[in-house]
Scaffold this motif. Structure first.
Motif, PDB file in Angstrom:
ATOM      1  N   UNK A  49       0.859  -1.179   0.000  1.00 21.46           N
ATOM      2  CA  UNK A  49       0.000   0.000   0.000  1.00 21.46           C
ATOM      3  C   UNK A  49       0.899   1.234   0.000  1.00 21.46           C
ATOM      4  N   UNK A  50       0.660   2.231  -0.818  1.00 18.93           N
ATOM      5  CA  UNK A  50       1.524   3.413  -0.828  1.00 18.93           C
ATOM      6  C   UNK A  50       1.741   3.964   0.583  1.00 18.93           C
ATOM      7  N   UNK A  51       3.004   4.082   0.947  1.00 14.92           N
ATOM      8  CA  UNK A  51       3.350   4.552   2.284  1.00 14.92           C
ATOM      9  C   UNK A  51       3.249   3.484   3.354  1.00 14.92           C
ATOM     10  N   UNK A  52       2.909   2.276   2.976  1.00 12.82           N
ATOM     11  CA  UNK A  52       2.666   1.230   3.958  1.00 12.82           C
ATOM     12  C   UNK A  52       3.732   0.168   4.005  1.00 12.82           C
ATOM     13  N   UNK A  53       4.991   0.566   4.196  1.00 12.47           N
ATOM     14  CA  UNK A  53       6.066  -0.424   4.268  1.00 12.47           C
ATOM     15  C   UNK A  53       6.279  -0.952   5.674  1.00 12.47           C
ATOM     16  N   UNK A  54       5.701  -0.268   6.650  1.00 11.35           N
ATOM     17  CA  UNK A  54       5.931  -0.639   8.038  1.00 11.35           C
ATOM     18  C   UNK A  54       4.766  -1.381   8.648  1.00 11.35           C
ATOM     19  N   UNK A  55       4.671  -1.386   9.987  1.00  9.60           N
ATOM     20  CA  UNK A  55       3.612  -2.119  10.676  1.00  9.60           C
ATOM     21  C   UNK A  55       2.228  -1.653  10.262  1.00  9.60           C
TER      22      UNK A  55
END
Length: 800
Positions: free
Chosen positions: A48-54
């Motif tokens: 998800x765009x911007x969703x590389x983390x938890x």
């Protein structure tokens, strides 16, 4: 490319495990497109765009099919984890745990869930960040789906997929000081907010117009590729999907604050809690389980449902203390503490609240707090999950309690077997070598399924560091080293080879064995005994042994560690003679003999007729002396005398459940197997305490489910029924029943050649044995100093 990787890729590319929808594996062998094991995939890892983390993220892909396909094979993976849906149907969870250099992908046939016309493939992907289970390795959030061929490429992940953040999930930090008084690293609780949840996101009729295009983060590629375009080195999953079976809670223990409708436990009634109320209900599953909890709720916007899970209840006022469990089936005056989940209803009808990760529990408490609306609970249930091993062994005897011990051991191993073996499904969920060796043997002899065993051996090999030894547990985000566990890894290979006879698999790990043993060879003390080792020298959970480490002298020497090394050297020598180099085997035997001689010279106490724990001869244990029998520190003629002292001398440090695995093998080696059944008192005591799985150690104990204590299930087959291979792979069988006081026993063991079955009846000194051996298998039976030859097929033998 390492030889171990070549072997794995070759095996999986020619006969990969195809997993069918529905939660249970389809064992029909199918091939993976060879291109996908050697070249870059067309699919991209997406997020998800911007969703590389938890976080928790949702992905969808609509596509059209002109006809319903007969075959539609895809390969899926994610970091950290995913659930895959097709047309609203939940098909699979994954990926099987590994490390970044060996990142597993699942092979799935979606055809049974597809239709002509519009279709939807969807996935929920989550990353628990620094609150993830310690066994969960991670790089960054990502998801990938690759079609096996051109016809399936329509679902390859990339910008054609749509995505959104799932806003309804948050994590509940672990309240360690008040609840988890001992080591807990199995992951957080979850809070699901029904008001924020995107209900129905996995169905085709859901409106995803506001969703964004997925953000590619790198091309997916197999591990064997020349230059990897992403951090995940993809390798095929070698084990089936986990079992997914509905199950129910057994009974209501008590309810406080309002009336509870017990019919909801059967799913045939509804429980309504009025507005502005608080009700607490405590349930007993009757058996410990590992399951995804499910609560079906209607109405109740603004309500709060808090679920607490525990292996056992504790005496009131004992929160945060080690013991105080007592009889696990007695509930009066006891309270529950443990991991919690929170469900927040949104007022909708038939909302199914469940968790992303499964829970371990016998007892579940639900606290329902309503606001301005009543809430109706129409079902409280679970979906059992574990490695889908099937019990194929059989055991029955004149003592029905032995069958209970057999069954409880099998249940314990099942709950500690998932995508890896686990020491404990509640507290850690980590695959330790020492635990896994015992679990693997139980799995082999009770189910005949060697896939999880092979997976474990491979993963421990993948954990080896340049120093030479394996990690003590793997996969894991936080490294840990117990050097003696590397020796048990060699023992695991020997165990599997002796059971299954697979020479190519055994050959794969010779290089690793040599590295491990060279590491130990460099750490011998001038006395010839093994010196103190780096890291953690764990042996057994003994009061008085700090952190479970056995005694050492000032110079560092330890008899227990030395004899473990001697045994591993001999096991490695067997493997080298079978599939390796004879010269190396001879070196290992010579090294083992020197170690044994050094122990005999420095630590044999003739005045006591015992081996001491160290050359200082200031402490004595069952551990050192049973190992002295297994390693032949004392001659065969003296081993019975020594083992009688081991059993009868109460001044010796006593082995706990775990190390009794080795004690029982020494008992058999010394010719005292007839005394085995007398040694099961600790397991009978656990039954009297209401345990439904075997505990980590005697009370007070942290864990009520620890599969290293399950070896009696194996022993009842191999020691009491006496069924064992006489050569690798069960081409020949050796039967040496040790019935103790039993007058009858029936047992069967699944082997690579087929079932070996026995039926014993004893009258005085006469044994009548009906024996059934698979085609092509021969053997011998020994009883009371007499023996007979066995042929293939069914036969009756009488020995006196």
């Amino acid at each position: 490319m390492p030889s171990s990787l070549r072997a794995v890729l070759l095996a999986l590319s020619t006969a990969a495990l195809l997993i069918s929808p529905g939660g249970m594996p389809n064992l029909e062998a199918q091939s993976i497109n060879p291109r996908l094991l050697a070249q870059r995939w067309q699919a991209q890892w997406i997020r998800t765009p911007g969703g590389s983390g938890p976080g928790v993220y949702l992905f969808r892909r609509r596509f059209e099919l002109t006809t319903a396909p007969a075959r539609f094979v895809v390969h899926a993976s994610a970091d950290q984890r995913y659930e895959l849906f097709v047309n609203g149907r939940r098909l699979a969870t994954g990926p099987a745990r590994g490390d970044l250099n060996h990142w597993r992908f699942e092979t799935l046939d979606l055809a049974p869930a597809l239709k002509a016309g519009p279709n939807l493939v969807a996935a929920i992907v989550w990353n628990f960040g620094d609150q993830a289970p310690m066994a969960q390795v991670s790089d960054q959030t990502g998801f990938v789906l690759q079609g096996d061929g051109e016809s399936e490429s329509v679902v390859n992940t990339g910008k054609t997929w749509k995505t959104a953040v799932e806003p309804g999930w948050t994590l509940l930090p672990i309240d360690r000081p008040s609840i988890f008084y001992e080591y807990f690293v199995a992951g957080p609780g979850e809070q699901i907010d029904g008001v924020k949840r995107l209900w129905g996101w996995e169905r085709g009729d859901f409106d995803d117009a506001a969703w964004t295009a997925a953000d590619p983060v790198g091309v997916a590629a197999p591990r064997a590729i020349r230059d990897t375009p992403s951090r995940w080195f993809l390798v095929p999953r070698g084990i089936p999907l986990m079992e997914d079976t509905p199950e129910r809670l057994d009974r209501l223990v008590r309810a406080q604050g309002g009336e509870f409708v017990t019919g909801v436990l059967k799913g045939d009634d509804a429980w309504t809690v009025p507005a502005r109320s608080k009700v607490t209900a405590l349930f007993d599953r009757a058996l410990l389980t590992t399951a995804y909890p499910e609560v079906v709720v209607s109405g109740g916007r603004g309500s709060r449902l808090t679920l607490t899970y525990a292996e056992a209840l504790r005496e009131k006022g004992a929160e945060g203390k080690k013991g105080d469990k007592g009889n696990r089936s007695q509930t009066d005056g006891k309270v529950i503490t443990g991991l919690k989940d929170v469900f927040l209803p949104d007022g909708g009808t038939g909302r199914v609240f469940t968790t992303l990760w499964w829970r371990t529990y016998r007892y579940v408490e639900i606290v329902v707090e309503t606001a301005e609306e009543p809430v109706t609970i129409t079902d409280i249930r679970g979906r059992f999950t574990a490695y889908p091993a099937e019990l194929k062994a059989k055991f029955a005897s004149a003592d029905p309690a032995l069958r209970t011990i057999f069954d409880v051991g099998w249940r314990t191993v099942r709950l500690c077997s998932h995508e890896t073996y686990m020491d404990t499904p509640y507290w850690e969920q980590l695959q330790y070598v020492g635990d896994t060796r015992i679990q693997a043997l139980v799995t082999l002899y009770l189910s005949g399924d060697d896939r999880l065993v092979r997976n474990a051996i491979q993963q421990f090999d993948e954990s080896r560091i340049p120093d030479g030894i394996t990690q003590s547990r793997y996969p894991t985000e936080l490294p840990q080293f117990i050097p003696p566990f590397s020796l048990f890894w060699i023992g695991m290979q020997h165990d599997l080879w002796w059971y299954g006879g697979d020479r190519p698999f055994a050959r794969t790990y010779l290089k690793g064995n040599r590295a491990v043993l060279d590491w130990f060879d460099a750490r011998l003390a001038p006395s010839g005994v093994l010196g103190r080792l780096e890291w953690w020298n764990y042996a057994d959970w003994i009061d008085g042994w700090p952190h479970g480490e056995p005694p050492f002298v000032d110079g560092g020497e330890s008899v227990i560690l030395s004899l473990q090394l001697a045994l591993a050297l001999r096991e490695a020598a067997d493997l080298e003679e079978a599939v390796g180099t004879l010269a190396v085997a001879a070196q290992y035997r010579a090294r083992a003999d020197r170690l044994v001689a050094a122990v005999r010279k420095t630590s044999w106490d003739a005045s006591r007729g015992l081996v001491a724990d160290t050359p200082a001869r200031t402490s004595y244990s069952q551990h050192a002396n049973l190992l002295a029998v297994l390693a032949d520190v004392v001659p065969a003629a003296a081993q019975q005398t020594l083992m009688r002292k081991v059993l009868e001398d109460g001044t010796l440090t006593q082995a706990t459940y775990y190390f009794k695995f080795y004690l029982f093998r020494a008992l058999t080696k010394a010719g005292l197997a007839e005394r085995y059944l007398d040694q099961l008192a600790p397991w009978r005591t656990m039954l009297d305490l209401g345990l439904t799985t075997w505990a980590e150690k005697p009370d007070p104990t942290r864990s009520d489910s620890h599969a290293w204590s399950a070896h009696p299930s194996l022993d009842l087959l191999t020691t009491v029924a006496g069924i064992a291979p006489a050569e690798p792979g069960f081409g020949r069988v050796r039967l040496r029943p040790a019935l103790g006081t039993l007058t009858s026993l029936d047992a069967a063991v699944p082997t690579p050649k087929g079932e070996v079955a026995v039926s014993y009846r004893r009258e005085g000194a006469m044994l009548t044995a009906e024996v059934s051996l698979p085609a092509g298998v021969t053997g011998t039976i020994n009883w009371g100093g007499r023996s007979a030859t066995l042929a293939s097929g069914t036969q009756t033998v009488r020995l006196k």
